[in-house]
Write a protein that holds these residues in place. Structure first.
Motif, PDB file in Angstrom:
ATOM      1  N   HIS A 441       3.487 -54.199  -9.214  1.00  0.00           N
ATOM      2  CA  HIS A 441       3.199 -55.385 -10.029  1.00  0.00           C
ATOM      3  C   HIS A 441       3.858 -55.341 -11.402  1.00  0.00           C
ATOM      4  O   HIS A 441       3.664 -56.252 -12.200  1.00  0.00           O
ATOM      5  N   ALA A 442       4.615 -54.313 -11.694  1.00  0.00           N
ATOM      6  CA  ALA A 442       5.372 -54.283 -12.942  1.00  0.00           C
ATOM      7  C   ALA A 442       6.604 -55.173 -12.796  1.00  0.00           C
ATOM      8  O   ALA A 442       7.021 -55.501 -11.675  1.00  0.00           O
ATOM      9  N   PRO A 443       7.236 -55.559 -13.906  1.00  0.00           N
ATOM     10  CA  PRO A 443       8.465 -56.348 -13.805  1.00  0.00           C
ATOM     11  C   PRO A 443       9.611 -55.593 -13.136  1.00  0.00           C
ATOM     12  O   PRO A 443      10.593 -56.187 -12.733  1.00  0.00           O
ATOM     13  N   PHE A 444       9.465 -54.265 -13.034  1.00  0.00           N
ATOM     14  CA  PHE A 444      10.496 -53.433 -12.397  1.00  0.00           C
ATOM     15  C   PHE A 444       9.770 -52.363 -11.589  1.00  0.00           C
ATOM     16  O   PHE A 444       9.159 -51.455 -12.154  1.00  0.00           O
ATOM     17  N   GLU A 445       9.811 -52.496 -10.272  1.00  0.00           N
ATOM     18  CA  GLU A 445       9.110 -51.582  -9.373  1.00  0.00           C
ATOM     19  C   GLU A 445      10.112 -50.664  -8.680  1.00  0.00           C
ATOM     20  O   GLU A 445      11.311 -50.953  -8.641  1.00  0.00           O
ATOM     21  N   THR A 446       9.611 -49.564  -8.101  1.00  0.00           N
ATOM     22  CA  THR A 446      10.482 -48.584  -7.464  1.00  0.00           C
ATOM     23  C   THR A 446       9.976 -48.231  -6.074  1.00  0.00           C
ATOM     24  O   THR A 446       8.775 -48.006  -5.883  1.00  0.00           O
ATOM     25  N   VAL A 447      10.904 -48.194  -5.118  1.00  0.00           N
ATOM     26  CA  VAL A 447      10.580 -47.772  -3.753  1.00  0.00           C
ATOM     27  C   VAL A 447      11.652 -46.801  -3.272  1.00  0.00           C
ATOM     28  O   VAL A 447      12.752 -46.740  -3.832  1.00  0.00           O
ATOM     29  N   ALA A 448      11.335 -46.050  -2.213  1.00  0.00           N
ATOM     30  CA  ALA A 448      12.294 -45.114  -1.620  1.00  0.00           C
ATOM     31  C   ALA A 448      13.057 -45.802  -0.495  1.00  0.00           C
ATOM     32  O   ALA A 448      12.476 -46.540   0.314  1.00  0.00           O
TER      33      ALA A 448
END
Length: 467
Positions: A441-448
Protein backbone atom coordinates in the motif's frame (compact mmCIF):
# COMPACT_ATOMS: atom_id res chain seq x y z
CA UNK A 1 21.82 -37.80 13.51
CA UNK A 2 21.34 -41.34 12.23
CA UNK A 3 20.28 -42.09 8.68
CA UNK A 4 17.01 -43.47 10.02
CA UNK A 5 16.28 -40.24 11.88
CA UNK A 6 17.19 -38.17 8.85
CA UNK A 7 14.82 -40.18 6.69
CA UNK A 8 12.07 -39.90 9.28
CA UNK A 9 12.59 -36.14 9.50
CA UNK A 10 12.44 -35.84 5.72
CA UNK A 11 9.28 -37.94 5.61
CA UNK A 12 7.36 -36.32 8.45
CA UNK A 13 8.46 -32.71 8.86
CA UNK A 14 7.83 -29.73 6.62
CA UNK A 15 10.73 -28.91 4.33
CA UNK A 16 9.71 -25.71 2.57
CA UNK A 17 12.64 -24.24 0.69
CA UNK A 18 13.66 -21.00 -0.90
CA UNK A 19 12.57 -21.25 -4.52
CA UNK A 20 16.13 -20.87 -5.70
CA UNK A 21 17.14 -24.00 -3.76
CA UNK A 22 14.62 -26.39 -5.29
CA UNK A 23 15.72 -29.33 -7.39
CA UNK A 24 16.16 -28.38 -11.01
CA UNK A 25 16.73 -24.74 -10.17
CA UNK A 26 14.84 -21.82 -11.68
CA UNK A 27 14.05 -21.19 -15.33
CA UNK A 28 15.63 -17.74 -15.16
CA UNK A 29 15.05 -16.88 -18.81
CA UNK A 30 11.31 -17.62 -18.60
CA UNK A 31 11.03 -15.78 -15.29
CA UNK A 32 12.77 -12.67 -16.60
CA UNK A 33 10.69 -12.64 -19.79
CA UNK A 34 7.51 -12.89 -17.77
CA UNK A 35 8.60 -10.10 -15.43
CA UNK A 36 9.52 -7.84 -18.34
CA UNK A 37 5.95 -8.20 -19.58
CA UNK A 38 4.63 -7.52 -16.11
CA UNK A 39 6.67 -4.32 -15.75
CA UNK A 40 5.34 -3.09 -19.10
CA UNK A 41 1.80 -3.87 -17.91
CA UNK A 42 2.35 -1.84 -14.74
CA UNK A 43 3.67 1.15 -16.64
CA UNK A 44 0.72 1.06 -19.03
CA UNK A 45 -1.86 0.61 -16.24
CA UNK A 46 -1.36 3.22 -13.54
CA UNK A 47 -5.12 3.39 -12.85
CA UNK A 48 -7.97 0.89 -13.06
CA UNK A 49 -9.19 2.46 -16.31
CA UNK A 50 -5.77 2.27 -17.92
CA UNK A 51 -5.30 -1.24 -16.60
CA UNK A 52 -8.65 -2.37 -18.04
CA UNK A 53 -7.78 -0.83 -21.42
CA UNK A 54 -4.40 -2.60 -21.48
CA UNK A 55 -6.09 -5.87 -20.53
CA UNK A 56 -8.50 -5.56 -23.45
CA UNK A 57 -5.65 -4.72 -25.82
CA UNK A 58 -3.62 -7.77 -24.77
CA UNK A 59 -6.68 -10.03 -24.89
CA UNK A 60 -7.66 -8.95 -28.39
CA UNK A 61 -4.11 -9.60 -29.55
CA UNK A 62 -4.64 -13.21 -28.43
CA UNK A 63 -7.91 -13.65 -30.25
CA UNK A 64 -10.43 -12.63 -27.57
CA UNK A 65 -13.55 -10.86 -28.79
CA UNK A 66 -16.09 -8.73 -27.00
CA UNK A 67 -19.02 -10.83 -25.83
CA UNK A 68 -22.49 -9.77 -26.94
CA UNK A 69 -25.50 -11.23 -25.14
CA UNK A 70 -27.03 -14.04 -27.16
CA UNK A 71 -23.76 -14.84 -28.93
CA UNK A 72 -23.12 -18.54 -29.54
CA UNK A 73 -20.19 -19.83 -27.49
CA UNK A 74 -18.54 -23.18 -28.10
CA UNK A 75 -15.43 -24.93 -26.73
CA UNK A 76 -12.32 -22.98 -27.62
CA UNK A 77 -14.07 -19.62 -27.93
CA UNK A 78 -12.41 -16.68 -26.18
CA UNK A 79 -14.64 -13.82 -25.03
CA UNK A 80 -14.50 -10.83 -22.72
CA UNK A 81 -16.70 -8.11 -21.27
CA UNK A 82 -15.28 -4.77 -20.15
CA UNK A 83 -17.48 -3.39 -17.38
CA UNK A 84 -17.74 0.40 -17.71
CA UNK A 85 -14.08 0.69 -18.58
CA UNK A 86 -12.92 -0.24 -15.07
CA UNK A 87 -13.20 -4.02 -14.75
CA UNK A 88 -12.77 -6.90 -17.19
CA UNK A 89 -14.16 -10.45 -17.28
CA UNK A 90 -12.65 -12.95 -19.70
CA UNK A 91 -13.50 -16.57 -20.48
CA UNK A 92 -11.87 -19.33 -22.50
CA UNK A 93 -14.75 -21.75 -23.08
CA UNK A 94 -13.83 -25.27 -22.02
CA UNK A 95 -14.51 -28.71 -23.45
CA UNK A 96 -16.83 -29.63 -20.58
CA UNK A 97 -20.24 -28.13 -19.97
CA UNK A 98 -20.51 -25.23 -17.55
CA UNK A 99 -22.76 -27.59 -15.57
CA UNK A 100 -19.47 -29.07 -14.35
CA UNK A 101 -18.29 -25.65 -13.17
CA UNK A 102 -15.61 -23.16 -14.17
CA UNK A 103 -12.03 -22.57 -13.04
CA UNK A 104 -11.85 -18.93 -11.96
CA UNK A 105 -9.04 -16.56 -10.99
CA UNK A 106 -10.27 -13.28 -9.46
CA UNK A 107 -8.03 -10.30 -8.76
CA UNK A 108 -8.49 -6.54 -8.53
CA UNK A 109 -6.89 -3.79 -10.57
CA UNK A 110 -7.58 -0.74 -8.39
CA UNK A 111 -4.83 0.46 -6.05
CA UNK A 112 -4.57 3.04 -3.26
CA UNK A 113 -4.29 6.56 -4.64
CA UNK A 114 -5.46 10.18 -4.31
CA UNK A 115 -8.70 11.17 -6.06
CA UNK A 116 -9.58 14.78 -6.83
CA UNK A 117 -12.56 16.18 -4.94
CA UNK A 118 -15.60 17.35 -6.98
CA UNK A 119 -14.56 21.01 -6.46
CA UNK A 120 -10.79 20.61 -6.34
CA UNK A 121 -9.24 23.82 -7.69
CA UNK A 122 -8.31 26.66 -5.37
CA UNK A 123 -5.67 29.31 -4.74
CA UNK A 124 -4.03 30.23 -1.46
CA UNK A 125 -1.20 32.74 -1.00
CA UNK A 126 -0.72 32.90 -4.77
CA UNK A 127 -0.22 29.16 -5.12
CA UNK A 128 -2.73 26.97 -6.99
CA UNK A 129 -3.77 23.55 -5.66
CA UNK A 130 -6.05 20.58 -6.21
CA UNK A 131 -7.89 19.19 -3.18
CA UNK A 132 -7.81 15.40 -2.93
CA UNK A 133 -9.64 12.64 -1.12
CA UNK A 134 -7.50 9.56 -0.58
CA UNK A 135 -8.75 6.22 -1.89
CA UNK A 136 -8.06 3.01 0.01
CA UNK A 137 -5.84 2.35 2.98
CA UNK A 138 -2.86 4.64 2.61
CA UNK A 139 -0.27 5.83 5.11
CA UNK A 140 -0.61 9.53 4.40
CA UNK A 141 2.95 10.50 5.31
CA UNK A 142 4.24 8.37 2.42
CA UNK A 143 2.51 10.52 -0.20
CA UNK A 144 4.17 13.88 0.51
CA UNK A 145 7.21 15.19 -1.38
CA UNK A 146 7.06 12.54 -4.11
CA UNK A 147 6.40 13.30 -7.81
CA UNK A 148 2.85 12.49 -8.87
CA UNK A 149 0.99 12.03 -12.15
CA UNK A 150 -2.66 12.78 -12.85
CA UNK A 151 -4.80 10.39 -14.92
CA UNK A 152 -8.49 10.00 -15.61
CA UNK A 153 -11.47 11.29 -17.52
CA UNK A 154 -13.61 14.40 -17.55
CA UNK A 155 -17.17 13.65 -18.68
CA UNK A 156 -18.77 16.64 -20.38
CA UNK A 157 -22.46 17.54 -20.41
CA UNK A 158 -22.69 16.81 -24.15
CA UNK A 159 -21.97 13.15 -23.48
CA UNK A 160 -18.34 13.14 -24.61
CA UNK A 161 -15.37 12.40 -22.38
CA UNK A 162 -11.90 13.89 -22.30
CA UNK A 163 -8.93 11.74 -21.28
CA UNK A 164 -6.51 13.51 -18.96
CA UNK A 165 -2.86 12.50 -18.70
CA UNK A 166 -0.49 14.86 -16.88
CA UNK A 167 2.97 13.70 -15.91
CA UNK A 168 3.37 10.40 -17.73
CA UNK A 169 4.97 11.68 -20.92
CA UNK A 170 8.62 12.46 -21.45
CA UNK A 171 9.23 16.07 -20.44
CA UNK A 172 5.83 16.38 -18.75
CA UNK A 173 5.60 18.40 -15.52
CA UNK A 174 4.76 16.51 -12.32
CA UNK A 175 2.69 17.43 -9.32
CA UNK A 176 3.67 17.24 -5.65
CA UNK A 177 2.33 17.53 -2.11
CA UNK A 178 4.59 19.62 0.09
CA UNK A 179 5.64 18.81 3.65
CA UNK A 180 6.84 20.84 6.63
CA UNK A 181 10.55 21.54 6.90
CA UNK A 182 12.32 19.90 9.88
CA UNK A 183 13.39 23.31 11.20
CA UNK A 184 9.73 24.09 11.93
CA UNK A 185 8.46 20.56 12.42
CA UNK A 186 9.03 20.04 16.13
CA UNK A 187 5.33 19.80 16.99
CA UNK A 188 4.51 17.74 13.92
CA UNK A 189 7.23 15.26 14.84
CA UNK A 190 5.56 14.61 18.19
CA UNK A 191 2.36 13.40 16.51
CA UNK A 192 1.63 9.75 15.68
CA UNK A 193 2.26 8.76 12.06
CA UNK A 194 -1.46 8.41 11.44
CA UNK A 195 -2.20 12.04 12.34
CA UNK A 196 1.02 13.87 11.48
CA UNK A 197 -0.23 14.46 7.92
CA UNK A 198 -3.99 15.24 7.99
CA UNK A 199 -5.99 14.07 5.00
CA UNK A 200 -7.08 17.62 4.22
CA UNK A 201 -3.46 18.67 3.69
CA UNK A 202 -2.91 16.20 0.84
CA UNK A 203 -3.23 19.02 -1.68
CA UNK A 204 -1.52 18.86 -5.07
CA UNK A 205 0.64 21.87 -5.90
CA UNK A 206 -0.24 23.01 -9.44
CA UNK A 207 1.45 26.31 -10.12
CA UNK A 208 2.67 29.71 -8.97
CA UNK A 209 2.80 31.93 -12.06
CA UNK A 210 0.02 34.58 -12.14
CA UNK A 211 -1.66 36.14 -15.14
CA UNK A 212 -3.62 39.39 -15.44
CA UNK A 213 -3.13 42.65 -13.58
CA UNK A 214 -1.52 42.93 -10.18
CA UNK A 215 -4.76 44.05 -8.50
CA UNK A 216 -6.73 41.03 -9.80
CA UNK A 217 -7.49 38.09 -7.48
CA UNK A 218 -7.17 34.37 -8.16
CA UNK A 219 -4.60 34.98 -10.87
CA UNK A 220 -2.66 31.74 -10.37
CA UNK A 221 -5.82 29.62 -10.27
CA UNK A 222 -6.97 31.30 -13.47
CA UNK A 223 -3.62 30.66 -15.12
CA UNK A 224 -3.82 26.96 -14.26
CA UNK A 225 -7.40 26.72 -15.51
CA UNK A 226 -6.39 28.47 -18.73
CA UNK A 227 -3.70 25.82 -19.34
CA UNK A 228 -6.17 23.00 -18.69
CA UNK A 229 -8.72 24.59 -21.00
CA UNK A 230 -6.17 25.01 -23.77
CA UNK A 231 -5.11 21.36 -23.54
CA UNK A 232 -8.39 19.62 -22.71
CA UNK A 233 -11.14 22.12 -23.46
CA UNK A 234 -12.56 21.92 -19.93
CA UNK A 235 -13.80 24.52 -17.46
CA UNK A 236 -13.83 24.49 -13.67
CA UNK A 237 -17.45 23.31 -13.59
CA UNK A 238 -16.45 20.18 -15.51
CA UNK A 239 -14.56 18.85 -12.49
CA UNK A 240 -18.00 18.07 -11.09
CA UNK A 241 -18.25 15.12 -13.49
CA UNK A 242 -14.60 14.09 -13.56
CA UNK A 243 -12.66 11.11 -12.25
CA UNK A 244 -9.07 12.23 -11.86
CA UNK A 245 -6.53 10.21 -9.90
CA UNK A 246 -3.09 11.19 -8.65
CA UNK A 247 -0.61 8.31 -8.68
CA UNK A 248 3.16 8.08 -8.19
CA UNK A 249 5.20 9.25 -11.18
CA UNK A 250 7.50 6.23 -11.16
CA UNK A 251 8.16 3.42 -13.61
CA UNK A 252 8.49 -0.23 -12.66
CA UNK A 253 12.14 -1.12 -12.15
CA UNK A 254 14.47 -3.87 -10.99
CA UNK A 255 15.46 -3.72 -7.32
CA UNK A 256 18.63 -5.07 -5.71
CA UNK A 257 22.13 -5.51 -7.02
CA UNK A 258 21.09 -8.96 -8.21
CA UNK A 259 17.97 -7.57 -9.92
CA UNK A 260 15.91 -10.23 -8.15
CA UNK A 261 13.02 -7.95 -7.24
CA UNK A 262 10.68 -5.42 -8.86
CA UNK A 263 9.81 -2.05 -7.37
CA UNK A 264 6.72 -0.21 -8.59
CA UNK A 265 3.45 1.45 -7.73
CA UNK A 266 0.40 -0.82 -7.83
CA UNK A 267 1.73 -4.33 -7.14
CA UNK A 268 -1.36 -4.63 -4.94
CA UNK A 269 -3.06 -6.15 -6.79
CA UNK A 270 -1.91 -5.84 -10.38
CA UNK A 271 0.84 -8.36 -9.70
CA UNK A 272 -1.88 -11.00 -9.26
CA UNK A 273 -4.14 -9.45 -11.89
CA UNK A 274 -1.43 -9.74 -14.52
CA UNK A 275 -0.61 -13.30 -13.48
CA UNK A 276 -4.28 -14.28 -13.80
CA UNK A 277 -4.57 -12.55 -17.19
CA UNK A 278 -1.28 -13.77 -18.66
CA UNK A 279 -1.91 -17.36 -17.58
CA UNK A 280 -5.28 -17.28 -19.35
CA UNK A 281 -3.87 -15.72 -22.52
CA UNK A 282 -1.06 -18.28 -22.58
CA UNK A 283 -3.34 -21.35 -22.57
CA UNK A 284 -2.25 -23.24 -25.65
CA UNK A 285 -5.14 -25.71 -25.69
CA UNK A 286 -8.81 -25.53 -24.88
CA UNK A 287 -9.10 -26.20 -21.14
CA UNK A 288 -11.27 -29.01 -19.75
CA UNK A 289 -13.44 -26.58 -17.80
CA UNK A 290 -14.16 -23.01 -18.85
CA UNK A 291 -11.33 -20.80 -17.59
CA UNK A 292 -12.46 -17.42 -16.29
CA UNK A 293 -10.34 -14.42 -15.35
CA UNK A 294 -12.00 -11.63 -13.39
CA UNK A 295 -10.23 -8.32 -12.87
CA UNK A 296 -12.42 -6.25 -10.56
CA UNK A 297 -12.45 -2.65 -9.38
CA UNK A 298 -13.16 -1.09 -5.97
CA UNK A 299 -11.55 -3.80 -3.80
CA UNK A 300 -9.54 -1.22 -1.86
CA UNK A 301 -12.76 0.41 -0.62
CA UNK A 302 -14.87 -2.68 0.04
CA UNK A 303 -15.68 -4.10 -3.43
CA UNK A 304 -18.97 -2.16 -3.61
CA UNK A 305 -20.36 -0.40 -6.66
CA UNK A 306 -21.16 -1.47 -10.21
CA UNK A 307 -17.55 -2.36 -11.03
CA UNK A 308 -16.73 -4.01 -7.70
CA UNK A 309 -16.79 -7.70 -6.85
CA UNK A 310 -20.11 -7.35 -5.04
CA UNK A 311 -21.73 -6.09 -8.25
CA UNK A 312 -24.06 -8.37 -10.20
CA UNK A 313 -21.86 -7.78 -13.27
CA UNK A 314 -19.96 -11.03 -12.73
CA UNK A 315 -23.17 -12.99 -12.14
CA UNK A 316 -24.61 -11.53 -15.35
CA UNK A 317 -21.52 -12.48 -17.37
CA UNK A 318 -21.56 -16.04 -16.08
CA UNK A 319 -25.34 -16.34 -16.45
CA UNK A 320 -25.09 -15.28 -20.07
CA UNK A 321 -22.43 -17.92 -20.75
CA UNK A 322 -24.43 -20.55 -18.88
CA UNK A 323 -27.65 -19.73 -20.74
CA UNK A 324 -25.83 -20.26 -24.03
CA UNK A 325 -25.29 -23.86 -22.85
CA UNK A 326 -28.68 -24.28 -21.20
CA UNK A 327 -27.16 -24.43 -17.73
CA UNK A 328 -28.54 -22.63 -14.64
CA UNK A 329 -25.82 -20.37 -13.28
CA UNK A 330 -26.37 -21.68 -9.76
CA UNK A 331 -25.44 -25.17 -10.99
CA UNK A 332 -22.24 -23.79 -12.49
CA UNK A 333 -21.29 -21.88 -9.36
CA UNK A 334 -21.68 -24.82 -6.99
CA UNK A 335 -19.23 -26.85 -9.10
CA UNK A 336 -16.77 -24.00 -9.70
CA UNK A 337 -13.47 -23.17 -8.04
CA UNK A 338 -12.03 -19.69 -7.57
CA UNK A 339 -8.51 -18.68 -6.67
CA UNK A 340 -8.96 -15.26 -5.07
CA UNK A 341 -5.69 -13.80 -6.25
CA UNK A 342 -4.61 -11.02 -3.92
CA UNK A 343 -1.26 -10.13 -2.43
CA UNK A 344 -0.16 -11.03 1.06
CA UNK A 345 2.34 -9.43 3.43
CA UNK A 346 5.95 -10.53 2.97
CA UNK A 347 7.91 -11.02 6.19
CA UNK A 348 10.04 -7.94 6.80
CA UNK A 349 12.81 -8.47 9.38
CA UNK A 350 12.96 -4.72 10.04
CA UNK A 351 9.43 -4.93 11.46
CA UNK A 352 9.48 -8.44 12.85
CA UNK A 353 7.33 -7.59 15.88
CA UNK A 354 4.06 -7.54 13.84
CA UNK A 355 4.67 -10.90 12.15
CA UNK A 356 4.33 -14.43 13.48
CA UNK A 357 7.34 -15.96 11.78
CA UNK A 358 6.10 -19.55 11.67
CA UNK A 359 3.05 -18.43 9.71
CA UNK A 360 4.43 -15.66 7.51
CA UNK A 361 5.02 -15.49 3.78
CA UNK A 362 8.65 -15.08 2.76
CA UNK A 363 10.20 -13.51 -0.31
CA UNK A 364 11.34 -16.14 -2.85
CA UNK A 365 9.23 -18.91 -1.31
CA UNK A 366 6.59 -18.70 -4.03
CA UNK A 367 2.90 -17.91 -4.17
CA UNK A 368 1.38 -17.54 -0.71
CA UNK A 369 -1.81 -19.45 0.10
CA UNK A 370 -4.03 -17.84 2.72
CA UNK A 371 -6.72 -20.08 4.20
CA UNK A 372 -8.27 -16.97 5.73
CA UNK A 373 -7.63 -13.25 5.90
CA UNK A 374 -9.75 -10.79 7.86
CA UNK A 375 -9.02 -9.16 11.21
CA UNK A 376 -9.23 -10.13 14.86
CA UNK A 377 -11.26 -13.37 14.93
CA UNK A 378 -11.06 -13.85 11.14
CA UNK A 379 -13.70 -11.13 10.63
CA UNK A 380 -14.30 -10.44 6.94
CA UNK A 381 -12.87 -13.74 5.73
CA UNK A 382 -14.35 -16.66 3.80
CA UNK A 383 -12.04 -19.12 5.67
CA UNK A 384 -11.58 -21.89 3.10
CA UNK A 385 -12.15 -25.47 4.24
CA UNK A 386 -9.42 -28.08 4.53
CA UNK A 387 -10.54 -29.92 1.39
CA UNK A 388 -10.11 -26.76 -0.68
CA UNK A 389 -6.57 -26.19 0.58
CA UNK A 390 -5.73 -29.82 -0.16
CA UNK A 391 -7.09 -29.43 -3.69
CA UNK A 392 -4.85 -26.44 -4.38
CA UNK A 393 -1.83 -28.16 -2.80
CA UNK A 394 -2.32 -31.04 -5.22
CA UNK A 395 -2.75 -28.75 -8.23
CA UNK A 396 0.36 -26.75 -7.40
CA UNK A 397 2.56 -29.72 -6.58
CA UNK A 398 1.54 -31.53 -9.76
CA UNK A 399 2.45 -28.40 -11.75
CA UNK A 400 5.76 -27.89 -9.88
CA UNK A 401 4.63 -24.55 -8.48
CA UNK A 402 6.64 -23.15 -5.57
CA UNK A 403 4.13 -22.26 -2.86
CA UNK A 404 3.84 -21.48 0.84
CA UNK A 405 0.98 -20.92 3.27
CA UNK A 406 0.74 -17.90 5.52
CA UNK A 407 -1.31 -15.44 7.52
CA UNK A 408 -1.22 -11.68 7.08
CA UNK A 409 0.51 -11.03 10.41
CA UNK A 410 0.20 -11.58 14.13
CA UNK A 411 -3.24 -12.17 15.59
CA UNK A 412 -4.70 -8.77 16.56
CA UNK A 413 -1.85 -6.88 14.86
CA UNK A 414 -4.28 -5.67 12.21
CA UNK A 415 -5.72 -7.46 9.22
CA UNK A 416 -7.13 -7.08 5.75
CA UNK A 417 -9.55 -8.52 3.24
CA UNK A 418 -9.84 -9.65 -0.37
CA UNK A 419 -12.62 -10.49 -2.82
CA UNK A 420 -12.65 -14.10 -1.58
CA UNK A 421 -15.73 -13.82 0.60
CA UNK A 422 -17.76 -12.28 -2.21
CA UNK A 423 -16.94 -15.22 -4.46
CA UNK A 424 -17.59 -17.71 -1.67
CA UNK A 425 -20.93 -16.04 -0.94
CA UNK A 426 -21.95 -17.05 -4.47
CA UNK A 427 -21.47 -20.70 -3.46
CA UNK A 428 -18.16 -20.90 -5.31
CA UNK A 429 -15.40 -22.86 -3.59
CA UNK A 430 -12.71 -20.23 -2.97
CA UNK A 431 -9.18 -19.90 -1.61
CA UNK A 432 -6.96 -16.83 -1.28
CA UNK A 433 -3.49 -16.87 -2.81
CA UNK A 434 -1.05 -14.25 -4.02
CA UNK A 435 2.37 -12.68 -4.19
CA UNK A 436 4.11 -11.62 -0.94
CA UNK A 437 4.71 -7.85 -0.98
CA UNK A 438 7.11 -5.62 0.95
CA UNK A 439 5.83 -2.10 1.76
CA UNK A 440 2.26 -3.00 0.77
CA UNK A 441 0.00 0.00 0.00
CA UNK A 442 2.99 2.34 -0.17
CA UNK A 443 3.46 4.49 -3.29
CA UNK A 444 6.39 2.19 -4.13
CA UNK A 445 6.05 -1.51 -3.30
CA UNK A 446 8.51 -4.39 -3.76
CA UNK A 447 8.02 -7.99 -4.86
CA UNK A 448 10.35 -10.85 -5.84
CA UNK A 449 10.49 -11.93 -9.46
CA UNK A 450 10.44 -15.58 -8.46
CA UNK A 451 7.19 -15.12 -6.54
CA UNK A 452 5.62 -13.28 -9.50
CA UNK A 453 6.50 -16.09 -11.88
CA UNK A 454 5.36 -18.85 -9.54
CA UNK A 455 2.04 -17.06 -9.11
CA UNK A 456 1.62 -17.08 -12.88
CA UNK A 457 2.37 -20.81 -12.93
CA UNK A 458 -0.16 -21.34 -10.14
CA UNK A 459 -2.88 -19.50 -12.07
CA UNK A 460 -2.16 -21.60 -15.14
CA UNK A 461 -2.45 -24.78 -13.08
CA UNK A 462 -5.89 -23.66 -11.89
CA UNK A 463 -7.10 -22.98 -15.45
CA UNK A 464 -5.76 -26.30 -16.71
CA UNK A 465 -7.26 -28.42 -13.93
CA UNK A 466 -9.25 -31.43 -15.14
CA UNK A 467 -11.45 -31.55 -12.05
Amino acid sequence: MSDETKELKKQLLSTKKNGYDREGGVDTAAMEAYCDGYKAFLDAGKTERLCAAETVRLAEEQGYRAYVRGMDVKPGDKVYVCNRGKAVMLAHIGRKSLAEGAQIAAAHIDSPRLDLKPNPLYEDSELAYFKTHYYGGIRKYQWVTIPLELHGVVALKDGTSVTVNIGAGAGDPRLVITDLLPHLGAEQSKKPLASAIPGETLNLLLGSRPIGDEEDTGRVKLAVMKLLHEKYGITEDDFTSAELEAVPAVSAMDIGLDRSMIGAYGHDDRVCGYAALKALLDLEETPAKTAVCLLADKEEIGSDGVTGMQSAAFDTFMEDLCEAQGVPVRVCFEKSFCLSADVTAAYDPDYADVYEKRNSAFVNYGIGLCKYTGARGKSGSSDADAETVAYVRRLFDDADVVWQIAELGKVDAGGGGTVAMYMANRNITTLDAGVPVLSMHAPFETVAKLDCYETYKGMKAVYQAEE
